[in-house]
Design a protein around this motif. Sequence first.
Motif, PDB file in Angstrom:
ATOM      1  N   ALA A   1     -42.711   7.208  12.647  1.00 32.01           N
ATOM      2  CA  ALA A   1     -43.631   5.863  12.360  1.00 32.01           C
ATOM      3  C   ALA A   1     -42.431   5.503  11.040  1.00 32.01           C
ATOM      4  O   ALA A   1     -42.569   4.363  10.378  1.00 32.01           O
ATOM      5  N   ILE A   2     -43.257   6.378   9.674  1.00 34.88           N
ATOM      6  CA  ILE A   2     -43.357   6.018   8.349  1.00 34.88           C
ATOM      7  C   ILE A   2     -41.816   6.110   8.485  1.00 34.88           C
ATOM      8  O   ILE A   2     -40.996   5.499   7.099  1.00 34.88           O
ATOM      9  N   LYS A   3     -41.014   6.953   8.446  1.00 33.18           N
ATOM     10  CA  LYS A   3     -38.987   6.426   8.398  1.00 33.18           C
ATOM     11  C   LYS A   3     -38.844   5.440   9.074  1.00 33.18           C
ATOM     12  O   LYS A   3     -38.015   5.012   8.366  1.00 33.18           O
ATOM     13  N   ASN A   4     -39.443   5.388   9.869  1.00 32.92           N
ATOM     14  CA  ASN A   4     -38.657   3.926  10.611  1.00 32.92           C
ATOM     15  C   ASN A   4     -39.167   2.577  10.071  1.00 32.92           C
ATOM     16  O   ASN A   4     -38.690   2.039   9.549  1.00 32.92           O
ATOM     17  N   TRP A   5     -40.391   2.738   9.084  1.00 34.55           N
ATOM     18  CA  TRP A   5     -40.997   2.030   8.358  1.00 34.55           C
ATOM     19  C   TRP A   5     -40.413   1.597   6.950  1.00 34.55           C
ATOM     20  O   TRP A   5     -40.226   0.504   6.945  1.00 34.55           O
ATOM     21  N   MET A   6     -39.958   3.106   6.398  1.00 33.01           N
ATOM     22  CA  MET A   6     -39.531   3.047   5.363  1.00 33.01           C
ATOM     23  C   MET A   6     -37.664   2.220   5.599  1.00 33.01           C
ATOM     24  O   MET A   6     -37.268   1.620   4.456  1.00 33.01           O
ATOM     25  N   ALA A   7     -36.939   2.510   6.509  1.00 35.94           N
ATOM     26  CA  ALA A   7     -35.483   2.095   6.855  1.00 35.94           C
ATOM     27  C   ALA A   7     -35.261   0.843   7.484  1.00 35.94           C
ATOM     28  O   ALA A   7     -34.607   0.052   6.888  1.00 35.94           O
ATOM     29  N   LYS A   8     -36.789   0.506   7.970  1.00 37.12           N
ATOM     30  CA  LYS A   8     -36.842  -1.390   8.621  1.00 37.12           C
ATOM     31  C   LYS A   8     -36.713  -2.140   7.057  1.00 37.12           C
ATOM     32  O   LYS A   8     -36.102  -3.030   6.793  1.00 37.12           O
ATOM     33  N   ILE A   9     -38.087  -2.258   6.589  1.00 37.41           N
ATOM     34  CA  ILE A   9     -37.893  -2.451   5.257  1.00 37.41           C
ATOM     35  C   ILE A   9     -37.149  -2.918   4.317  1.00 37.41           C
ATOM     36  O   ILE A   9     -36.583  -3.304   3.307  1.00 37.41           O
ATOM     37  N   ALA A  10     -36.346  -1.311   4.376  1.00 38.98           N
ATOM     38  CA  ALA A  10     -34.711  -1.265   3.096  1.00 38.98           C
ATOM     39  C   ALA A  10     -33.608  -1.769   3.965  1.00 38.98           C
ATOM     40  O   ALA A  10     -32.879  -2.955   3.296  1.00 38.98           O
ATOM     41  N   ALA A  11     -34.150  -2.299   5.226  1.00 38.80           N
ATOM     42  CA  ALA A  11     -32.593  -3.271   5.780  1.00 38.80           C
ATOM     43  C   ALA A  11     -32.880  -4.954   5.907  1.00 38.80           C
ATOM     44  O   ALA A  11     -32.339  -5.426   5.443  1.00 38.80           O
ATOM     45  N   ALA A  12     -34.673  -4.812   5.446  1.00 38.67           N
ATOM     46  CA  ALA A  12     -34.949  -6.255   4.889  1.00 38.67           C
ATOM     47  C   ALA A  12     -34.880  -6.872   3.935  1.00 38.67           C
ATOM     48  O   ALA A  12     -34.165  -7.695   3.943  1.00 38.67           O
ATOM     49  N   SER A  13     -34.683  -5.608   3.160  1.00 34.62           N
ATOM     50  CA  SER A  13     -34.497  -6.368   1.743  1.00 34.62           C
ATOM     51  C   SER A  13     -32.735  -6.361   0.810  1.00 34.62           C
ATOM     52  O   SER A  13     -32.077  -5.783  -0.197  1.00 34.62           O
ATOM     53  N   ASP A  14     -31.699  -5.151   2.224  1.00 37.27           N
ATOM     54  CA  ASP A  14     -30.682  -5.592   2.208  1.00 37.27           C
ATOM     55  C   ASP A  14     -30.352  -4.681   0.772  1.00 37.27           C
ATOM     56  O   ASP A  14     -29.358  -3.843  -0.007  1.00 37.27           O
ATOM     57  N   ILE A  15     -31.135  -3.239   0.896  1.00 34.77           N
ATOM     58  CA  ILE A  15     -31.059  -2.174   0.273  1.00 34.77           C
ATOM     59  C   ILE A  15     -30.081  -0.711   0.406  1.00 34.77           C
ATOM     60  O   ILE A  15     -30.678  -0.199   1.879  1.00 34.77           O
ATOM     61  N   PRO A  16     -29.599  -0.391   0.045  1.00 34.00           N
ATOM     62  CA  PRO A  16     -28.311   0.683   1.048  1.00 34.00           C
ATOM     63  C   PRO A  16     -29.396   2.246   0.995  1.00 34.00           C
ATOM     64  O   PRO A  16     -30.378   1.792   0.203  1.00 34.00           O
ATOM     65  N   HIS A  17     -29.330   2.333   1.707  1.00 36.09           N
ATOM     66  CA  HIS A  17     -29.926   3.879   2.298  1.00 36.09           C
ATOM     67  C   HIS A  17     -29.198   4.621   3.037  1.00 36.09           C
ATOM     68  O   HIS A  17     -28.563   4.240   4.452  1.00 36.09           O
ATOM     69  N   GLN A  18     -29.762   5.578   3.207  1.00 38.50           N
ATOM     70  CA  GLN A  18     -28.760   7.093   4.027  1.00 38.50           C
ATOM     71  C   GLN A  18     -30.331   7.729   4.515  1.00 38.50           C
ATOM     72  O   GLN A  18     -31.376   7.458   4.159  1.00 38.50           O
ATOM     73  N   TRP A  19     -29.737   8.861   5.301  1.00 43.29           N
ATOM     74  CA  TRP A  19     -31.100   9.860   5.516  1.00 43.29           C
ATOM     75  C   TRP A  19     -30.896  11.234   5.339  1.00 43.29           C
ATOM     76  O   TRP A  19     -30.300  11.688   5.108  1.00 43.29           O
ATOM     77  N   GLU A  20     -31.939  11.659   4.721  1.00 44.70           N
ATOM     78  CA  GLU A  20     -31.995  12.912   4.281  1.00 44.70           C
ATOM     79  C   GLU A  20     -32.275  13.925   4.970  1.00 44.70           C
ATOM     80  O   GLU A  20     -33.687  14.397   5.427  1.00 44.70           O
ATOM     81  N   ILE A  21     -31.479  14.778   5.562  1.00 42.15           N
ATOM     82  CA  ILE A  21     -31.665  15.969   6.458  1.00 42.15           C
ATOM     83  C   ILE A  21     -31.681  16.986   5.781  1.00 42.15           C
ATOM     84  O   ILE A  21     -30.148  17.717   6.165  1.00 42.15           O
ATOM     85  N   ILE A  22     -32.331  17.819   5.900  1.00 48.09           N
ATOM     86  CA  ILE A  22     -31.769  19.108   4.590  1.00 48.09           C
ATOM     87  C   ILE A  22     -32.745  20.377   5.626  1.00 48.09           C
ATOM     88  O   ILE A  22     -34.011  20.744   5.751  1.00 48.09           O
TER      89      ILE A  22
END
Lengths: 336, 353
Positions: free
Chosen positions: A255-276
Amino acid sequence: MSMNRDFDYSLLAKLTQAFGPSGNEQQVAEIITDNVKDYVESIVTDTMGNLIVRKKGNEQKIMIVCHMDEVGIIVTHINKNGFLYYATVGGLKNTDMISKRVIFSNGTVGIIHKEKDETIDKKPEKLYIDIGAANEQEAKELVRVGDMAVISGDFLENDSVIISKALDDRIGCFIALEVIRTVTSPYDLYFVFSAQEEVGARGAKTAAYAIEADLAIIIDTTFSYDTPKVQNNRVSLNNGVAIKVMDKSIVVSPAIKNWMAKIAAASDIPHQWEIITAGGTDSGPIHLTKGGIPTGGLAIPVRYLHSGNEIVGKKDITAGIDLLTALITTHLYFES
Amino acid sequence: MTKPHLQLAQETIHLLAGKPGVSGYEYKLFPSLEQTFKPLVDDIYTDNMHNCYAVKNGYASNNQTVMLAAHSDEIGLMVTHIDSKGFIHFSPIGGIDDRTLLYQEVTVHGSRDLPGIISFQPDQTKSDKKKSVKLHQMAIDIGHSSEEAQSLVKPGDIVSINRATLDLLDQTIAGKSLDNRAGITVMAVCLSELNSIKHKHNVIAVTTVQEEVGLRGAQTSTEKLNPTIAVAIDVTHAQTIDAKNQVSIHLGKGPAITIGPNIHPTMHALLTACAQDNNLPYQVQAVAGPTGTDARIIQLSSFGIPTGLLSIPLRYMHTSVETVSLKDVVSCGKLLARFIAALPDDLEDISCS
C-alpha cells in the motif's frame, strides 16, 4: 517533468566534507542546526545523538529519517614504529581499503596500506595506517587509540553528477534540509537526522520509539546498477529517485510503495524501484517499533557506495526533493 | 455441529496451502484466514502489518492472555527487472535454496496473476551438468515479448511458487507452504477443541507475518498484545532418507515439544505433562541456541514472556513438496487446547515457578 534545478550545492559540499563517523555526528548536526533553525519549531538532540527537528502541523505525525553518520575506522593499536592498526566502523571491505586516504577529526591524514607481498583476506590486521610519524611517541601526539577517522574524498561536481565522500547519507540530509526550508504541510513533521545507521540503525530505533509516528519515510542511498558489466534496467544514475520495495531489513507494505509511485506519477517525477537483498537501513528497526510503524523509503542511487568516491546524479536529487515534498503535502497512503 | 478434527485439519490445510502469502504480502491470505477462524472465535481483526488476531474469550473474570503464534508467510520471489527478451529476473524473499527453483511453475502477481515457469537454458557446448544452477542464471518465462511483459509486470511484483496440495497415504499431506500453514491449522484445531472444553483465560491466536524474513510480525504483535504467556507453533525437520542421525524427529510420532534456553522450563514441563495426562503422542526436541522461530522474538518481548514451542515434523523444508502428517497436526491442536484448559488461575505462577 522535473528537470535539473539549481540548488545550493555548497551546502551539500559542507555536509559531505564534515567529519561524522558513527557515534561522532556532532559536526554534521551543527551544520544542519544552523541551516534549519529559522524554519522550525524545535530542535532537540537526544541521548543517542539524533538531531530531531520538528515542523509542527495539526494532522498525523510523519517521521522523516536520514542518517548523519558515515562509515569509518577506529584505531585499535599504535606500534612502536608509529604505524596505526584499526577496526572498521560500518561496512568497509578490506580489499577496497588499500591506498585509501583517511582523515581524523583533528585534520591528521593517514594512508591505509599493506606490506607488498601480503594478501588481504577478511581480517583487517594486515592493513596499517601510515600517518607519516617517525615513531610511537610522535604518532601518539596526533592520534590516540579509540580515535576514529573517515575516508577522505573531495566534493566535485559537473552538470549532471556529484562526486564526494559521505554522500551516503548526507544526500538524504541535504534533501531533508531543502524540504524543511520550502515545504508547507498540514502534517506534524518530525525530521530525524539519525545517528549510528552504519553500525546497525541504532539511532533510528530509539527515535522511532520516542516519536511513535503514524508514518515514517526514510531517505537514504541505494546501489546504482549501471556499471560497465551490469547493464540491466534495474536502478541507474539520473533515472529518478528510487522507491523502496525491499531491502534486507524491510519488505515495504504494498500500500505504501504503490502510494508513493502514484504520487510520483501524478507529478511527473521520475522514479525507479529499490529492491536489494543485501544491506539494511533505518527503515528496519523503525517499522518494527512498538506495534509496528507504517514505513516507506526513498533512495538516491549511488555508484561506489562507501568508497570515498560516491557518485550521485543531480536529476535524482531533484526528483528526491520533489517526491518527498509531494508525499508530505498530499493525502497519505491510507486516505486515498 | 463441530467438524471432526481430522476433517477440519484436512480442509484447512488444503484451503490455506493453496493460497499465496509471500512475506510482506500476506494480506492475500486474509479471506481464507477469516473463513477458517471466524466460526471458531469471538472476534477477529488485523493490524497494519497484516498480522491476523483470532480472539477466544475465557470464562474467568480475572482472565489473562495466552498468545498463540503461527506464521502465515511463505518464502517466495520478487521481480527485479524484465530483460529485453521478456524474461523476468528475480530476487529471493526468505531462505530460498536455488536448487529447488529450476523449472517450477509460478504465479507472477503483476497487474493480474500470470502463470509462468522458471527457465534456464543449459549451455549445450559445455558439460557442466554436475553443477547446480544458481538463482541469477534463471529467469521467469511468462511467454510474452519484453514490451508485453513490461506492461503487465513491474519490478517489486511478487512471485509465488505453485503446487497442488497432495493427499498421500496414511493421512500424510504434501505441498507448498506447509511451513507454516500446518501451524495455522494446529491453531484452528485447538480453537475448535476449546469450543467443547472450558478454559479460563483469553486465547489470542495470531497468524504472524514476515517470519521467514526475520520474525517481524511476531515482534510487533507480541509488543501489541503483551500476553502473560505464549506458545509458538511452527514446523521442524523430520527424518528423511539422507538425515542419518542428525535429525531425531520422526513424521507421524506427534508434535515436537522444544526444550532449551529459548523456552521457559515451566512451559515445557506443562506441555509434556499435559501430553502424558491425555495420552497424546509427542517427541522432545532439544535446541541449544535460539530456535529459528517466532518463539525467539516473543521470549524477548517486553519484560520477557514465558514462551513454549510446538513443532510439526515436516520433510523437505522450503521446497514445494513439504510433507507433514495430519495426525501430528491434530494431536498438536488437541495438546494445545488441553494445555490451555489446564492452565493455573494465575499465569504469573508460571514465570515464578
